[in-house]
Write a protein that holds these residues in place. Structure first.
Motif, PDB file in Angstrom:
ATOM      1  N   LEU A   1       0.835  -1.202   0.000  1.00 21.37           N
ATOM      2  CA  LEU A   1       0.000   0.000   0.000  1.00 21.37           C
ATOM      3  C   LEU A   1       0.873   1.257   0.000  1.00 21.37           C
ATOM      4  N   LYS A   2       1.940   1.234   0.769  1.00 24.84           N
ATOM      5  CA  LYS A   2       2.856   2.382   0.846  1.00 24.84           C
ATOM      6  C   LYS A   2       3.486   2.663  -0.517  1.00 24.84           C
ATOM      7  N   ALA A   3       3.917   1.599  -1.190  1.00 27.41           N
ATOM      8  CA  ALA A   3       4.520   1.769  -2.517  1.00 27.41           C
ATOM      9  C   ALA A   3       3.513   2.344  -3.511  1.00 27.41           C
ATOM     10  N   LEU A   4       2.282   1.895  -3.429  1.00 28.07           N
ATOM     11  CA  LEU A   4       1.233   2.409  -4.309  1.00 28.07           C
ATOM     12  C   LEU A   4       0.960   3.882  -4.022  1.00 28.07           C
ATOM     13  N   LYS A   5       0.924   4.226  -2.743  1.00 20.91           N
ATOM     14  CA  LYS A   5       0.686   5.619  -2.353  1.00 20.91           C
ATOM     15  C   LYS A   5       1.820   6.516  -2.868  1.00 20.91           C
ATOM     16  N   GLU A   6       3.049   6.048  -2.691  1.00 19.08           N
ATOM     17  CA  GLU A   6       4.203   6.856  -3.086  1.00 19.08           C
ATOM     18  C   GLU A   6       4.347   6.970  -4.602  1.00 19.08           C
ATOM     19  N   SER A   7       3.739   6.048  -5.341  1.00 22.38           N
ATOM     20  CA  SER A   7       3.817   6.114  -6.803  1.00 22.38           C
ATOM     21  C   SER A   7       3.004   7.275  -7.373  1.00 22.38           C
ATOM     22  N   ASN A   8       1.987   7.707  -6.617  1.00 27.60           N
ATOM     23  CA  ASN A   8       1.114   8.804  -7.060  1.00 27.60           C
ATOM     24  C   ASN A   8       0.402   8.506  -8.373  1.00 27.60           C
ATOM     25  N   ARG A   9       0.224   7.245  -8.656  1.00 31.14           N
ATOM     26  CA  ARG A   9      -0.416   6.852  -9.919  1.00 31.14           C
ATOM     27  C   ARG A   9      -1.883   6.466  -9.753  1.00 31.14           C
ATOM     28  N   TYR A  10      -2.288   6.204  -8.515  1.00 28.66           N
ATOM     29  CA  TYR A  10      -3.616   5.642  -8.295  1.00 28.66           C
ATOM     30  C   TYR A  10      -4.341   6.351  -7.166  1.00 28.66           C
ATOM     31  N   LYS A  11      -5.653   6.356  -7.262  1.00 34.68           N
ATOM     32  CA  LYS A  11      -6.492   6.691  -6.125  1.00 34.68           C
ATOM     33  C   LYS A  11      -6.675   5.413  -5.309  1.00 34.68           C
TER      34      LYS A  11
ATOM     35  N   GLU B   1     -18.897   1.226  15.466  1.00 32.00           N
ATOM     36  CA  GLU B   1     -18.544   1.489  16.860  1.00 32.00           C
ATOM     37  C   GLU B   1     -17.107   1.074  17.184  1.00 32.00           C
ATOM     38  N   THR B   2     -16.583   0.099  16.466  1.00 33.03           N
ATOM     39  CA  THR B   2     -15.202  -0.328  16.719  1.00 33.03           C
ATOM     40  C   THR B   2     -14.209   0.269  15.726  1.00 33.03           C
ATOM     41  N   PHE B   3     -14.688   0.768  14.593  1.00 29.33           N
ATOM     42  CA  PHE B   3     -13.765   1.282  13.587  1.00 29.33           C
ATOM     43  C   PHE B   3     -12.942   2.475  14.068  1.00 29.33           C
ATOM     44  N   PRO B   4     -13.477   3.365  14.903  1.00 33.45           N
ATOM     45  CA  PRO B   4     -12.637   4.471  15.388  1.00 33.45           C
ATOM     46  C   PRO B   4     -11.362   4.004  16.097  1.00 33.45           C
ATOM     47  N   LEU B   5     -11.418   2.840  16.757  1.00 35.41           N
ATOM     48  CA  LEU B   5     -10.211   2.309  17.391  1.00 35.41           C
ATOM     49  C   LEU B   5      -9.179   1.933  16.339  1.00 35.41           C
ATOM     50  N   ALA B   6      -9.633   1.345  15.235  1.00 29.61           N
ATOM     51  CA  ALA B   6      -8.712   0.999  14.150  1.00 29.61           C
ATOM     52  C   ALA B   6      -8.038   2.249  13.596  1.00 29.61           C
ATOM     53  N   LEU B   7      -8.791   3.333  13.472  1.00 26.01           N
ATOM     54  CA  LEU B   7      -8.208   4.581  12.965  1.00 26.01           C
ATOM     55  C   LEU B   7      -7.102   5.094  13.883  1.00 26.01           C
ATOM     56  N   LEU B   8      -7.258   4.866  15.178  1.00 26.99           N
ATOM     57  CA  LEU B   8      -6.234   5.286  16.137  1.00 26.99           C
ATOM     58  C   LEU B   8      -5.004   4.384  16.085  1.00 26.99           C
ATOM     59  N   LEU B   9      -5.239   3.081  15.889  1.00 31.67           N
ATOM     60  CA  LEU B   9      -4.153   2.104  15.969  1.00 31.67           C
ATOM     61  C   LEU B   9      -3.321   2.018  14.694  1.00 31.67           C
ATOM     62  N   TYR B  10      -3.925   2.317  13.541  1.00 28.98           N
ATOM     63  CA  TYR B  10      -3.261   2.047  12.267  1.00 28.98           C
ATOM     64  C   TYR B  10      -3.146   3.327  11.441  1.00 28.98           C
ATOM     65  N   PRO B  11      -2.035   4.051  11.567  1.00 23.00           N
ATOM     66  CA  PRO B  11      -1.862   5.318  10.840  1.00 23.00           C
ATOM     67  C   PRO B  11      -1.973   5.173   9.323  1.00 23.00           C
ATOM     68  N   PHE B  12      -1.672   3.985   8.793  1.00 25.27           N
ATOM     69  CA  PHE B  12      -1.722   3.824   7.336  1.00 25.27           C
ATOM     70  C   PHE B  12      -3.135   3.985   6.782  1.00 25.27           C
ATOM     71  N   LEU B  13      -4.149   3.920   7.636  1.00 20.67           N
ATOM     72  CA  LEU B  13      -5.509   4.143   7.150  1.00 20.67           C
ATOM     73  C   LEU B  13      -5.687   5.577   6.639  1.00 20.67           C
ATOM     74  N   GLN B  14      -4.806   6.469   7.057  1.00 24.36           N
ATOM     75  CA  GLN B  14      -4.862   7.854   6.580  1.00 24.36           C
ATOM     76  C   GLN B  14      -4.367   7.986   5.143  1.00 24.36           C
ATOM     77  N   TRP B  15      -3.753   6.937   4.614  1.00 22.85           N
ATOM     78  CA  TRP B  15      -3.238   7.009   3.247  1.00 22.85           C
ATOM     79  C   TRP B  15      -4.338   6.914   2.197  1.00 22.85           C
ATOM     80  N   PHE B  16      -5.507   6.442   2.600  1.00 26.14           N
ATOM     81  CA  PHE B  16      -6.580   6.245   1.624  1.00 26.14           C
ATOM     82  C   PHE B  16      -7.232   7.569   1.231  1.00 26.14           C
ATOM     83  N   ASP B  17      -7.642   7.632  -0.030  1.00 29.61           N
ATOM     84  CA  ASP B  17      -8.385   8.792  -0.511  1.00 29.61           C
ATOM     85  C   ASP B  17      -9.838   8.762  -0.055  1.00 29.61           C
ATOM     86  N   GLY B  18     -10.284   7.619   0.387  1.00 29.45           N
ATOM     87  CA  GLY B  18     -11.629   7.482   0.932  1.00 29.45           C
ATOM     88  C   GLY B  18     -11.814   6.107   1.536  1.00 29.45           C
ATOM     89  N   ILE B  19     -12.585   6.027   2.614  1.00 23.45           N
ATOM     90  CA  ILE B  19     -12.896   4.756   3.257  1.00 23.45           C
ATOM     91  C   ILE B  19     -14.415   4.678   3.435  1.00 23.45           C
TER      92      ILE B  19
END
Length: 209
Positions: free
Chosen positions: A101-111, A121-139
């Protein structure tokens, strides 16, 4: 000619659980039950995947818990542990997929998008635990939308919300049922079995070198 390589992709859509995030109720219940057989019985007959999917589709954790306790009062403590100790079901990021996912993000070729069956109710915890979720253009989270894979309207919501063309989109999921659901909406899918397999498929499609 390799038609996969010739096709142009603009959007890559990832499932999260078992693709980027290691989640397994057995991590918790192996601590609670003395034997693997007891754990298997409980997860196959009490806190089942079908029951859990209703929370993914928007049912509240409290309603789900109380309903199940009314049906199986002898398992009250075990049932309450499912969400009371939910964090213990998380095994951490699947690092090799995160690296892809990191390589795809850094390529700047894809959304990059995520389409996940997950309780709101549990997804907010995942957002706190996994910074890579911020790499997505949308979830798009099923519990928030009160619909889930493999329902066609869930895929269509992703396409509409982010103005995505299904024809140049690739969807990655570990569940073949969800791949079939995407295909019914005109979205090509990759049935994820391992990070290495995914890397090979993306290379074949000239998405990753």
């Amino acid at each position: 000619m390799n038609t996969d390589a010739a096709k142009q992709y603009s959007n890559l859509v990832f499932d999260l659980g078992a693709v980027l995030i290691d989640w397994n109720p057995r991590y918790l219940y192996s601590k609670i039950f003395a034997t693997a057989a007891e754990t298997d019985f409980f997860l196959e007959n009490i806190c089942t995947s079908d029951w859990n999917e209703e929370q993914d589709a928007g049912r509240s954790l409290q309603d789900a818990t109380e309903m199940l306790i009314s049906e199986h009062p002898e398992y009250e403590a075990h049932i309450r542990a499912f969400y009371g100790r939910w964090k213990e079901m998380l095994g951490g990021p699947i690092e090799d997929t995160v690296n892809i996912l990191k390589a795809l993000k850094e390529s700047n070729r894809y959304k990059l998008y995520a389409l996940t069956n997950w309780s709101n109710e549990t997804f907010p915890l995942a957002l706190l635990l996994y910074p890579f979720l911020q790499w997505f253009d949308g979830i798009v989270v099923s519990g928030r939308e009160k619909m889930r894979k493999p329902q066609a309207e869930f895929y269509e919501l992703l396409l509409t919300r982010y103005n995505i063309d299904a024809q140049n989109t690739l969807f990655i999921d570990d569940n073949q049922r969800n791949i079939a659901g995407a295909a019914a909406c005109g979205i090509e899918g990759v049935h994820f079995t391992s990070p290495l397999q995914l890397k090979e498929v993306l290379a074949q499609k000239s998405i990753l070198s």
